[in-house]
Design a protein around this motif. Structure first.
Motif: not given
Length: 263
Positions: A56-79
């Protein structure tokens, strides 16, 4: 009274180096190689998850405005956390899972170690930032520190507590059954840093050199944090049971692992 205290079982039983060796398939592999299985599955799933903000950051897919902290939290709590619990359930059963959660909320050490937790890690991060080319701005420093302290406390409750449940309470403690805590900390730092490698691609000027520098920084930070957590784990155990129990507990764990595998 002392003989009764000496006869008590340890507050937290040491995790098993492996589970039931008669298991087959995926559970059998996890049972025989718990740490290897954990690293392989966690790195694979985490990198797939972090590929979303990178693309998303490099424009390949939409969603560049999503904060990366969401994915860091998901990595910890969901993986990370579910995988640690799953592997523990295979090697140690439900008692092992209960013991892992019990260690989360029973850190008994003095005020000095709490100050290290609250201020030591930010100081380390600041130092590494300056080493790798950052700059220090002292304007409104007091307000900034207060805001950062609040952010740190929130992060500790929401993510760091569970992240350390994985790396200190599950991973590093298993390695310490075979290695001294310095070696165990260094080995734990490898997957600890590896999980965050895709985040190094969140840069407009990303290059092979910048990625290598970033990996070096992650490894240094990982080793320092893991060493700090190793010392804190020993301080907590020492405070709970005293020096005699602590040394005997470590000796018993090491004496029983000569032919066993932890990963």
């Amino acid at each position: 009274m002392s003989s009764i205290s000496a006869a008590r079982p340890p507050l937290y039983s040491a995790p098993s180096p492996h589970g039931d060796l008669q298991l087959t398939g995926l559970r059998g592999w996890v049972s025989r190689r718990p740490l290897t299985a954990f690293v392989v599955i966690v790195l694979g799933l985490s990198w797939l998850l972090f590929a979303i903000p990178v693309l998303a950051f490099h424009g390949v897919i939409p969603g560049a405005s999503l904060p990366v902290e969401i994915f860091a939290l998901a990595s910890t709590l969901l993986i990370l956390l579910p995988m640690a619990l799953w592997v523990t359930s295979i090697t140690d059963g439900r008692p092992g899972v209960r013991a892992l959660f019990a260690r989360v909320f029973r850190w008994r050490f003095g005020i000095g170690w709490w100050l290290v937790v609250l201020f030591g890690l930010p100081a380390i991060a600041l130092g590494l930032g300056l080493i790798f080319g950052g700059s220090l701005h002292s304007a409104n420093l007091g307000l900034v520190l207060i805001k950062q302290l609040g952010s740190i406390l929130l992060a500790v409750v929401v993510i760091n507590l569970w992240e350390e449940t994985v790396w200190a309470g599950f991973f590093q403690i298993r390695l310490e059954a075979r290695f001294n805590f310095v070696v165990a900390a260094g080995l734990t730092a490898l997957p600890f840093a590896g999980v965050h490698v895709p985040l190094l691609l969140l840069d407009d000027q990303v290059s092979a050199f910048s990625v290598l520098i970033g990996i070096a920084g992650l490894l240094i930070l990982g080793i320092v944090v893991r060493l700090l957590m190793g010392v804190m784990m020993r301080a907590a155990y020492h405070h709970q049971r005293g020096p005699r129990w602590c040394s005997n507990h470590v000796r018993r764990r090491r004496a029983g692992c000569g032919t066993r595998r932890t990963g």
